[in-house]
Scaffold this motif. Structure first.
Motif, PDB file in Angstrom:
ATOM      1  N   GLU A 228     -47.965  -7.582 -17.810  1.00 28.26           N
ATOM      2  CA  GLU A 228     -48.255  -6.999 -16.505  1.00 28.26           C
ATOM      3  C   GLU A 228     -49.763  -6.747 -16.393  1.00 28.26           C
ATOM      4  OE1 GLU A 228     -45.176  -3.931 -15.432  1.00 28.26           O
ATOM      5  OE2 GLU A 228     -44.563  -4.302 -17.496  1.00 28.26           O
ATOM      6  N   TYR A 229     -50.364  -7.271 -15.327  1.00 26.34           N
ATOM      7  CA  TYR A 229     -51.813  -7.196 -15.170  1.00 26.34           C
ATOM      8  C   TYR A 229     -52.212  -5.955 -14.380  1.00 26.34           C
ATOM      9  CZ  TYR A 229     -52.068 -12.002 -16.836  1.00 26.34           C
ATOM     10  OH  TYR A 229     -51.980 -13.141 -17.610  1.00 26.34           O
ATOM     11  N   LYS A 232     -57.627  -8.165 -13.121  1.00 27.84           N
ATOM     12  CA  LYS A 232     -57.856  -9.509 -13.645  1.00 27.84           C
ATOM     13  C   LYS A 232     -58.871 -10.264 -12.804  1.00 27.84           C
ATOM     14  CE  LYS A 232     -55.177 -13.530 -15.239  1.00 27.84           C
ATOM     15  NZ  LYS A 232     -56.100 -14.580 -14.804  1.00 27.84           N
ATOM     16  N   TYR A 242     -59.110 -10.021 -18.396  1.00 22.60           N
ATOM     17  CA  TYR A 242     -57.878  -9.387 -17.938  1.00 22.60           C
ATOM     18  C   TYR A 242     -57.664  -8.068 -18.683  1.00 22.60           C
ATOM     19  CZ  TYR A 242     -56.858 -12.560 -21.817  1.00 22.60           C
ATOM     20  OH  TYR A 242     -56.936 -13.275 -22.997  1.00 22.60           O
ATOM     21  N   THR A 244     -54.483  -5.622 -19.245  1.00 15.23           N
ATOM     22  CA  THR A 244     -53.037  -5.765 -19.095  1.00 15.23           C
ATOM     23  C   THR A 244     -52.288  -4.711 -19.902  1.00 15.23           C
ATOM     24  OG1 THR A 244     -52.595  -7.170 -21.019  1.00 15.23           O
ATOM     25  CG2 THR A 244     -53.426  -8.264 -19.056  1.00 15.23           C
ATOM     26  N   TYR A 246     -48.777  -5.218 -22.361  1.00 16.26           N
ATOM     27  CA  TYR A 246     -47.958  -6.308 -22.898  1.00 16.26           C
ATOM     28  C   TYR A 246     -47.424  -5.875 -24.254  1.00 16.26           C
ATOM     29  CZ  TYR A 246     -46.801 -11.094 -24.422  1.00 16.26           C
ATOM     30  OH  TYR A 246     -46.154 -12.218 -24.863  1.00 16.26           O
TER      31      TYR A 246
END
Length: 356
Positions: A228-229, A232, A242, A244, A246
């Motif tokens: 999920e960003y 970015k 980016y 994020t 994760y």
């Protein structure tokens, strides 16, 4: 103003609120339209007719407005070119007539351009600007505002950048409470929504540039493997950089040749399943291509990249694929120090609508 509410069924198509003719005998929803009693109608008439507010709020013309009759059939399309035309058009609204606005609409608040995508966003933004005009001031704390490139507080649930960058929201976002409980001062993403900041010379981050990203997030997703960003550069793999979450919602700041991970995150089993608490993230990139990642005021990882973030300016994407809440996004064209990171971590939630 006495407010009368009549409901009709609405369908939003291509940024324009179109009204179906399927009426419910009990309740109808005309939230996408303006009539003579609409709160938004009154706000817009105030902006158009009160020249005392011109310095703190104005509309960017032309604006397209569609006129409907009582059967919700389009009778007229109006192109409004100035305040006088808008005021005259709204003043002439009969009780059985309805207007809908062609979005997006741009307003200018204290010199900052704000793009809005529906009636709710426009009403909230105009109301907040009128209040700010009445108080003759800006309640922004003005802490660490030097070298800011992007500054989004999400006050009143409005998507706008206080530095004036163009921001679009392909799908409407919902306002939520921020970390201090201030209602409608943060935004929620459902995994399909995102924000896009249009690339411009003033906001370009290119190879050799230094920068910092600061934001608050609260996860609403506990699927361990989702990427999920938060923020970015670019919209494709191996582009730009980016920030994020994760691998069990672990914060990570990366570019094609290096990634800095909050490795302490997934050592705490309760963190990645936590949907109640806000966390502060800061990512920095310095002139030596060193990535640093801070979480909740503490440096979590440092990595050095062998490549760069690219020589081409690109749009920025916020919340792509995210199921969670975001708030108080800042992007700086400088490297924040440890002390500055601490200062931002200790700040209260920002609900300001202007930046002086």
């Amino acid at each position: 103003m006495m407010i009368k509410i009549k409901y009709v069924m609405c369908l939003m198509l291509t940024g324009v609120f179109m009204i179906s003719c399927q009426e419910d005998a009990v309740q109808e929803d005309n939230s996408g339209t303006l009539n003579s009693d609409s709160v938004l109608t009154g706000f817009l008439m105030s902006v158009a007719n009160d020249h005392a507010t011109d310095e703190c709020i104005s509309l960017s013309y032309p604006v397209t407005i569609f006129g409907y009759n009582s059967s919700f059939q389009v009778e007229q399309t109006y192109t409004v070119n100035n305040d006088a035309e808008l005021y005259s058009l709204l003043q002439a609204l009969d009780v059985n007539e309805y207007y809908s606005i062609s979005y997006p609409v741009t307003i200018i608040v204290n010199g900052q351009t704000v793009a809005l995508n529906n009636n709710q966003q426009l009403e909230l933004a105009v109301n907040a600007a009128i209040i700010a005009c009445d108080t003759n001031g800006c309640d922004n704390p003005n802490v660490l505002t030097d070298d800011l490139m992007l500054y989004m507080t999400f006050a009143n649930g409005v998507v706008a950048d206080l530095k004036g960058n163009a921001v679009s929201a392909p799908l409407e976002l919902e306002g939520v409470a921020d970390r201090n409980g201030n209602q409608n001062c943060a935004v929620a993403f459902n995994g399909q929504q995102y924000l896009q900041v249009t690339s411009a010379p003033a906001n370009a981050l290119l190879s050799g540039d230094v920068f910092s990203i600061s934001l608050w997030f609260k996860m609403q997703n506990t699927v361990a493997g989702d990427l999920e960003y938060l923020f970015k550069k670019g919209d494709a793999a191996l582009q730009g950089f980016y920030l994020t979450v994760y691998d069990m919602n672990t914060p990570m700041f990366g570019m094609p040749t290096a990634e800095a991970w909050d490795s302490s995150w997934n050592q705490d089993q309760s963190l990645w399943e936590d949907t109640e608490n806000w966390h502060h993230i800061v990512a920095t990139l310095d002139a030596d291509n060193t990535l640093r990642l801070y979480r909740d005021g503490v440096l979590r990882d440092t990595e050095t990249a062998s490549g760069n973030i690219g020589a081409t300016a690109m749009d920025y994407f916020i919340g792509k694929g995210l199921t969670g809440h975001l708030d108080d996004l800042r992007v700086y064209k400088k490297v924040l120090t440890q002390q500055e990171v601490q200062t931002l971590y200790q700040l209260e939630g920002d609900c300001s609508t202007c930046l002086e």
